[in-house]
Scaffold this motif. Structure first.
Motif, short mmCIF file in Angstrom:
data_model
loop_
_atom_site.label_atom_id
_atom_site.label_comp_id
_atom_site.label_asym_id
_atom_site.label_seq_id
_atom_site.Cartn_x
_atom_site.Cartn_y
_atom_site.Cartn_z
N SER A 275 0.30 0.79 -0.43
CA SER A 275 1.54 0.02 -0.36
C SER A 275 1.51 -1.02 -1.47
O SER A 275 0.47 -1.67 -1.69
N HIS A 278 0.05 -4.24 -0.44
CA HIS A 278 -1.38 -4.35 -0.06
C HIS A 278 -1.95 -5.68 -0.57
O HIS A 278 -1.77 -6.03 -1.74
N TYR A 359 -3.72 3.56 5.87
CA TYR A 359 -3.12 2.40 6.54
C TYR A 359 -1.88 2.84 7.32
O TYR A 359 -1.14 3.72 6.87
N ARG A 361 1.66 1.50 8.46
CA ARG A 361 2.55 0.46 7.94
C ARG A 361 3.91 0.50 8.64
O ARG A 361 4.35 1.54 9.10
N GLU A 374 1.30 -3.19 5.89
CA GLU A 374 0.14 -2.58 6.57
C GLU A 374 -0.24 -3.40 7.80
O GLU A 374 -0.32 -4.62 7.73
N LYS A 377 -5.64 0.20 10.19
CA LYS A 377 -6.36 0.93 9.15
C LYS A 377 -7.29 1.96 9.78
O LYS A 377 -8.01 1.64 10.72
#
Ligand code: PHB
Length: 387
Positions: A275, A278, A359, A361, A374, A377
């Motif tokens: 992303s 991130h 991740y 999200r 996110e 994980k």
């Protein structure tokens, strides 16, 4: 043309009496991407990622200058193969990179095996690709890597009945199987699995069927570049209002297109490796560089596939001390690990595919811009289909 032929002929003659000094100092990377046609956004993004890597990390590796030769295949596999042949025999590239779609990546398998030239796949995700030649390595992903964690998340969050919708070719079929197997394994029910064509897809008839089937969720994969049209039709059909949750691989909420998707995309849950949102120093530097060099363009996962392909090439060249022998280079790629803008990743020494965190999200409004934020994980995910 004539002068190029002469140049090639004279450098071939020179090869018999020892390599010319300039050839020994530089490494040529042949980059083949769809820079035109319906998947041009992939080409533009991968190129931006590679340029950003070289802007941030320099243009030398293992004591050699790295030179990129970019060619456009228009997203047509016959072109990819022809260009790869020219780059290997005409331009004398040491390494190939790119391949925006699965058929394009597959088209060069016999060629790279015969020429013993490594090819780093920046984008295509069908699991089987890397088994087709020992000279492939990959920095995107194997598609089901992202689908399996989404299935796990859905079951952990009370989504018990799902319809799946994927594009009907390699990555879609793999992702469907990855999701369906993992979801059923955990007790989920698949009401229906529908597939849409790759070329000019019209999702409306399928979405109407989904509306009638009333599942808890719709799980979707479409390739990067097609997410916006899918979201538009999803919004028009009123699936969100009917309480059908949209869950997907991150290809659907691609960062390149997300801003244009409008409020229908808010709340969509996806699983993926990158992303633009991130939170890490490596990613902040990366996003800033891509923004600066490309008129504020936001990098998506395709661009990071490009960034990391060049990272992997640099690491391999450092390991061989600048030796460009193809067999040595691919050997040197196996087991490499580094911190990417996506987070930590490594190359599986057996499969030459990435091992990486996936991740989960949610699409949210962050200061007036839509992002994949996110919030969970799944660590060190491998291709679930790898033997
Ligand atoms: C592929 O053709 O392998 C492909 C293309 C775009 C994606 C994912 C996979 O977003």
């Amino acid at each position: 043309m004539i002068s190029r032929r002469l140049f090639v002929a004279s450098s071939m003659a020179a090869a018999f009496v020892g390599k010319p000094a300039f050839a020994a100092e530089s490494v040529k990377v042949g980059l083949i991407l769809p820079m035109t046609g319906p998947f041009a956004s992939t080409g533009r993004q991968v190129q931006a990622g590679i340029n950003a890597f070289m802007a941030l990390k320099g243009n030398t590796a293992g004591g050699k200058t790295v030179e990129v030769v970019l060619r456009d295949d228009g997203g047509v596999a016959d072109q990819t193969r022809r260009i790869a042949q020219e780059l290997i025999t005409g331009d004398g590239v040491n390494l190939l990179m790119g391949f925006g779609l699965t058929p394009l990546a597959l088209s060069v398998a016999p060629l790279i095996s015969q020429a013993k030239i490594p090819a780093i796949i920046t984008s295509a995700t069908t699991s089987i690709i890397t088994t087709k030649s020992p000279f492939y390595a990959r920095t995107s992903m194997a598609g089901p890597q992202s689908a399996v964690p989404v299935a796990a998340w859905a079951m952990e969050n009370g989504i018990k009945k799902t319809v799946t919708l994927v594009t009907d070719y390699g990555p879609g079929i793999d992702i469907e199987k990855g999701f369906v197997d993992a979801y059923k394994d955990k007790g989920g029910e698949i009401i229906e699995s529908v597939r849409v064509p790759l070329q000019n897809p019209d999702f409306a008839p399928f979405l109407q069927r989904v509306l009638d089937a009333k599942p808890d969720a719709l799980f979707v994969f479409v390739p990067a570049g097609q997410g916006a049209i899918f979201m538009k039709q999803f919004a028009e059909r009123g699936l969100k209002e009917a309480g059908i949750k949209l869950i997907a691989t991150g290809d659907v909420t691609d960062d390149d297109l997300l801003q244009g998707m409008g409020p229908a995309a808010l709340g969509v849950i996806t699983g993926h490796f990158y992303s633009a949102n991130h939170d890490s120093p490596e990613n902040k530097a990366y996003v800033a560089e891509v923004n600066k060099a490309n008129n504020n363009m936001r990098p998506n996962f395709m661009s990071v596939g490009g960034y990391d392909a060049m990272q992997l090439a640099y690491l391999a060249l450092e390991k061989t001390g600048g030796d460009t022998d193809g067999t040595k280079l691919i050997e040197a790629m196996k087991g490499q690990s580094w911190t990417s803008p996506r987070g930590p990743m490594s190359i599986d020494a057996n499969t030459r595919d990435p091992i990486q965190d996936i991740y989960i999200r949610e699409v949210k409004d962050v200061g007036g811009e839509m992002y994949n934020v996110e919030f969970a994980k799944y660590e060190k995910i491998r291709d679930p289909f790898a033997k």
